[in-house]
Scaffold this active site. Sequence first.
Site, PDB file in Angstrom:
ATOM      1  N   THR A  82       0.854  -1.115   0.032  1.00  0.00           N
ATOM      2  CA  THR A  82       0.073   0.041   0.036  1.00  0.00           C
ATOM      3  C   THR A  82       0.724   1.318  -0.062  1.00  0.00           C
ATOM      4  O   THR A  82       0.165   2.455  -0.107  1.00  0.00           O
ATOM      5  CB  THR A  82      -0.712  -0.181   1.257  1.00  0.00           C
ATOM      6  N   GLY A  83       2.365   1.137   0.095  1.00  0.00           N
ATOM      7  CA  GLY A  83       3.186   2.607   0.219  1.00  0.00           C
ATOM      8  C   GLY A  83       3.374   2.796  -1.274  1.00  0.00           C
ATOM      9  O   GLY A  83       3.106   2.101  -2.211  1.00  0.00           O
TER      10      GLY A  83
ATOM     11  N   ARG B 210      -3.665  -2.095   9.381  1.00  0.00           N
ATOM     12  CA  ARG B 210      -4.517  -1.140   9.171  1.00  0.00           C
ATOM     13  C   ARG B 210      -5.195  -1.073   7.728  1.00  0.00           C
ATOM     14  O   ARG B 210      -6.244  -0.638   7.454  1.00  0.00           O
ATOM     15  CB  ARG B 210      -3.540   0.426   9.092  1.00  0.00           C
ATOM     16  N   SER B 211      -4.450  -1.842   7.137  1.00  0.00           N
ATOM     17  CA  SER B 211      -4.781  -2.064   5.613  1.00  0.00           C
ATOM     18  C   SER B 211      -5.599  -3.194   5.200  1.00  0.00           C
ATOM     19  O   SER B 211      -5.841  -3.549   3.823  1.00  0.00           O
ATOM     20  CB  SER B 211      -3.318  -1.928   4.458  1.00  0.00           C
TER      21      SER B 211
ATOM     22  N   ARG C  67      21.547  -4.074   3.721  1.00  0.00           N
ATOM     23  CA  ARG C  67      22.586  -3.452   2.777  1.00  0.00           C
ATOM     24  C   ARG C  67      24.071  -3.659   2.935  1.00  0.00           C
ATOM     25  O   ARG C  67      24.550  -4.090   2.034  1.00  0.00           O
ATOM     26  CB  ARG C  67      22.300  -2.103   2.285  1.00  0.00           C
TER      27      ARG C  67
ATOM     28  N   CYS D 191      17.941   4.977  -2.722  1.00  0.00           N
ATOM     29  CA  CYS D 191      17.423   5.571  -4.150  1.00  0.00           C
ATOM     30  C   CYS D 191      18.426   6.625  -4.819  1.00  0.00           C
ATOM     31  O   CYS D 191      18.833   6.528  -5.820  1.00  0.00           O
ATOM     32  CB  CYS D 191      16.116   5.975  -3.835  1.00  0.00           C
TER      33      CYS D 191
ATOM     34  N   GLN E   5      16.539  16.115  -3.333  1.00  0.00           N
ATOM     35  CA  GLN E   5      15.482  14.893  -3.047  1.00  0.00           C
ATOM     36  C   GLN E   5      14.095  15.257  -2.906  1.00  0.00           C
ATOM     37  O   GLN E   5      13.512  16.186  -2.139  1.00  0.00           O
ATOM     38  CB  GLN E   5      15.836  14.194  -2.005  1.00  0.00           C
TER      39      GLN E   5
ATOM     40  N   GLY F 226      10.236  10.566  -1.897  1.00  0.00           N
ATOM     41  CA  GLY F 226      11.369   9.798  -1.202  1.00  0.00           C
ATOM     42  C   GLY F 226      11.031   9.457   0.288  1.00  0.00           C
ATOM     43  O   GLY F 226      11.474   8.469   0.865  1.00  0.00           O
TER      44      GLY F 226
ATOM     45  N   LYS G 284      25.010   6.642   3.539  1.00  0.00           N
ATOM     46  CA  LYS G 284      24.665   5.167   2.799  1.00  0.00           C
ATOM     47  C   LYS G 284      25.246   5.593   1.429  1.00  0.00           C
ATOM     48  O   LYS G 284      25.897   4.662   0.888  1.00  0.00           O
ATOM     49  CB  LYS G 284      22.936   5.438   2.635  1.00  0.00           C
TER      50      LYS G 284
ATOM     51  N   HIS H  94      14.731  12.236  -7.859  1.00  0.00           N
ATOM     52  CA  HIS H  94      15.795  13.043  -7.425  1.00  0.00           C
ATOM     53  C   HIS H  94      16.547  13.643  -8.393  1.00  0.00           C
ATOM     54  O   HIS H  94      17.046  12.962  -9.296  1.00  0.00           O
ATOM     55  CB  HIS H  94      16.438  12.127  -6.556  1.00  0.00           C
TER      56      HIS H  94
HETATM   57  P1  NAP Z   1       5.304   4.616   2.567  1.00  0.00           P
HETATM   58  O1  NAP Z   1       4.688   5.081   1.408  1.00  0.00           O
HETATM   59  O2  NAP Z   1       5.080   5.121   3.850  1.00  0.00           O
HETATM   60  O3  NAP Z   1       4.825   3.108   2.716  1.00  0.00           O
HETATM   61  C1  NAP Z   1       5.167   2.036   3.796  1.00  0.00           C
HETATM   62  C2  NAP Z   1       4.693   0.666   3.537  1.00  0.00           C
HETATM   63  O4  NAP Z   1       4.998  -0.128   4.745  1.00  0.00           O
HETATM   64  C3  NAP Z   1       3.001   0.680   3.645  1.00  0.00           C
HETATM   65  O5  NAP Z   1       2.521  -0.369   2.839  1.00  0.00           O
HETATM   66  C4  NAP Z   1       2.812   0.317   4.854  1.00  0.00           C
HETATM   67  O6  NAP Z   1       1.488  -0.389   5.084  1.00  0.00           O
HETATM   68  C5  NAP Z   1       3.787  -0.502   5.355  1.00  0.00           C
HETATM   69  N1  NAP Z   1       4.018  -0.623   6.745  1.00  0.00           N
HETATM   70  C6  NAP Z   1       4.356   0.427   7.555  1.00  0.00           C
HETATM   71  N2  NAP Z   1       4.334  -0.285   8.633  1.00  0.00           N
HETATM   72  C7  NAP Z   1       3.956  -1.589   8.778  1.00  0.00           C
HETATM   73  C8  NAP Z   1       3.732  -2.670   9.904  1.00  0.00           C
HETATM   74  N3  NAP Z   1       4.056  -2.391  11.179  1.00  0.00           N
HETATM   75  N4  NAP Z   1       3.574  -3.813   9.419  1.00  0.00           N
HETATM   76  C9  NAP Z   1       3.298  -3.952   7.873  1.00  0.00           C
HETATM   77  N5  NAP Z   1       3.476  -3.121   7.112  1.00  0.00           N
HETATM   78  C10 NAP Z   1       3.860  -1.974   7.621  1.00  0.00           C
HETATM   79  O7  NAP Z   1       6.832   4.209   2.268  1.00  0.00           O
HETATM   80  P2  NAP Z   1       7.608   4.081   1.014  1.00  0.00           P
HETATM   81  O8  NAP Z   1       7.975   5.286   0.608  1.00  0.00           O
HETATM   82  O9  NAP Z   1       6.693   3.199   0.031  1.00  0.00           O
HETATM   83  O10 NAP Z   1       8.943   3.333   1.371  1.00  0.00           O
HETATM   84  C11 NAP Z   1       8.917   1.962   2.126  1.00  0.00           C
HETATM   85  C12 NAP Z   1      10.490   1.619   2.211  1.00  0.00           C
HETATM   86  O11 NAP Z   1      11.023   1.643   1.123  1.00  0.00           O
HETATM   87  C13 NAP Z   1      11.223   2.521   2.968  1.00  0.00           C
HETATM   88  O12 NAP Z   1      11.080   2.425   4.382  1.00  0.00           O
HETATM   89  C14 NAP Z   1      12.544   2.512   2.631  1.00  0.00           C
HETATM   90  O13 NAP Z   1      13.301   1.373   3.297  1.00  0.00           O
HETATM   91  C15 NAP Z   1      12.379   1.898   1.065  1.00  0.00           C
HETATM   92  N6  NAP Z   1      12.796   3.057   0.123  1.00  0.00           N
HETATM   93  C16 NAP Z   1      11.836   3.918  -0.222  1.00  0.00           C
HETATM   94  C17 NAP Z   1      12.310   4.969  -1.231  1.00  0.00           C
HETATM   95  C18 NAP Z   1      11.306   6.071  -1.640  1.00  0.00           C
HETATM   96  O14 NAP Z   1      11.834   6.759  -2.449  1.00  0.00           O
HETATM   97  N7  NAP Z   1      10.305   6.130  -0.926  1.00  0.00           N
HETATM   98  C19 NAP Z   1      13.119   4.618  -2.076  1.00  0.00           C
HETATM   99  C20 NAP Z   1      14.016   3.391  -1.659  1.00  0.00           C
HETATM  100  C21 NAP Z   1      13.825   2.665  -0.545  1.00  0.00           C
HETATM  101  P3  NAP Z   1      -0.039   0.601   5.562  1.00  0.00           P
HETATM  102  O15 NAP Z   1      -0.296   1.344   4.260  1.00  0.00           O
HETATM  103  O16 NAP Z   1      -0.760  -0.412   6.135  1.00  0.00           O
HETATM  104  O17 NAP Z   1       0.581   1.691   6.721  1.00  0.00           O
HETATM  105  O1  3JN Z   2      14.208  10.192   1.622  1.00  0.00           O
HETATM  106  C1  3JN Z   2      14.638   9.850   0.555  1.00  0.00           C
HETATM  107  O2  3JN Z   2      14.477  10.577  -0.448  1.00  0.00           O
HETATM  108  C2  3JN Z   2      14.952   8.390   0.445  1.00  0.00           C
HETATM  109  C3  3JN Z   2      14.317   7.742   1.532  1.00  0.00           C
HETATM  110  C4  3JN Z   2      14.864   6.417   1.564  1.00  0.00           C
HETATM  111  C5  3JN Z   2      14.466   5.451   2.889  1.00  0.00           C
HETATM  112  C6  3JN Z   2      13.572   6.014   3.709  1.00  0.00           C
HETATM  113  C7  3JN Z   2      13.374   5.285   5.001  1.00  0.00           C
HETATM  114  C8  3JN Z   2      13.944   4.380   5.270  1.00  0.00           C
HETATM  115  C9  3JN Z   2      15.272   4.652   3.294  1.00  0.00           C
HETATM  116  C10 3JN Z   2      16.339   4.104   2.325  1.00  0.00           C
HETATM  117  O3  3JN Z   2      16.112   3.488   1.350  1.00  0.00           O
HETATM  118  O4  3JN Z   2      17.589   4.268   2.386  1.00  0.00           O
HETATM  119  C11 3JN Z   2      15.110   3.782   4.691  1.00  0.00           C
HETATM  120  C12 3JN Z   2      16.062   2.663   4.984  1.00  0.00           C
HETATM  121  O5  3JN Z   2      16.876   3.003   5.664  1.00  0.00           O
HETATM  122  O6  3JN Z   2      15.636   1.386   4.669  1.00  0.00           O
END
Ligand code: NAP
Ligand code: 3JN
Length: 340
Positions: A14-15, A42-43, A102, A133, A160, A164, A217, A246
Amino acid sequence: MSRKEFSVAVAGATGAVGELMIKVLEERNFPVREMRYLASARSVGKRLAWKGEEIEVRELSARAFSGVDIALFSAGGGRSLEFAPAAVEAGAVVVDNSSAFRMEADVPLVVPEVNAPDIANYTQRGIIANPNCTTIIMVVALKPLYDFSRIRRVVVSSYQSASGAGAQAMEELKEQTRSWVKGDPIEVKAFQHQLLFNVIPHIDSFTDNGYTKEEMKMHNETRKMFHDDQIRVSSTCVRVPVLTAHSEAVAIETESEITPEKARELISAAPGVEVLDDPERNSYPMPLFTAGGDTCYVGRIRRDFSVENGLSFWVVGDQLRKGAATNAVQIAEILADQYL
Ligand code: NAP
Ligand code: 3JN
């Protein structure tokens, strides 16, 4: 010829990243036999699309992985630490988007354009890590340059986008914009400060050396993927009021000279990255026109005359796609084609 098909789970479906992982799996016609969507309690019960049908979201738990071949995780590092080992135990190979694994020596950290052969080491833990990312977008541009001449040092400033920090953070920037237009008070929750009309030089938490974790990182992950513990990367990571993609201003010092002409030739021939560099025509990469695609674009390529063998450029990539979802699906494709 019949193609092998896989049971795939998306944890964090859902994220912002999870939603795109589903879209990219569909777009690239990944051979899926069964699709499972997992998220928080929640989802549970929400229905998300898959190839014209709907699938109900289940709660992420150790039991949710029974029968799964490939599990794509993007539910944050805590959930990866807790549930990725259970997914592996249940027989899945995990591709994890978080920083949880990682830097572990027995977990490959992979950008296919940079170090695809490292995927073979997935057998040690059953986990492959997707890099940060901002790092992914930088290394796809660095790789063809590095192969021509070793890179000694990188100085990078990132710009960024709000997404993100996740789906809610992106909503916050939109909401701040609506509030400003209406003259309402501006609410700040996802970021440390108001992002609208601002830039915030603070992404992830600060470490003892004054850099943030996001900045460290970039240093650590670049070294791991290039198998080079001599390369030094100094970054300043900055949040800007952009919705998606970004941008990064990168300056490198190489062992031997790479002229701007040579850099253009090398980058043009490399996978995943293209040159967009015609300043006379106001042509250079920008996030507004890069978001939504998988290619990273490089422009403003010029000699950095402040150092010997210096080169400066500007690179932009969609961090939700190439920086996360697409990179994870590319890894899964290589796993499916070559290893499973
Ligand atoms: P997000 O939009 O906040 O989505 C978070 C996801 O994690 C949602 O599906 C959420 O589910 C789920 N979640 C949160 N708490 C949980 C729990 N206790 N149990 C099960 N599921 C849970 O965040 P996002 O941007 O997609 O990023 C997610 C992760 O990907 C980051 O933390 C990071 O490690 C990685 N990431 C992000 C990016 C980026 O550009 N955004 C890039 C690289 C890596 P609900 O909807 O049910 O809360
Ligand atoms: O903030 C951004 O633009 C990228 C965010 C990445 C991120 C957000 C939450 C947790 C990370 C990541 O991919 O490094 C993490 C994480 O440490 O897993």
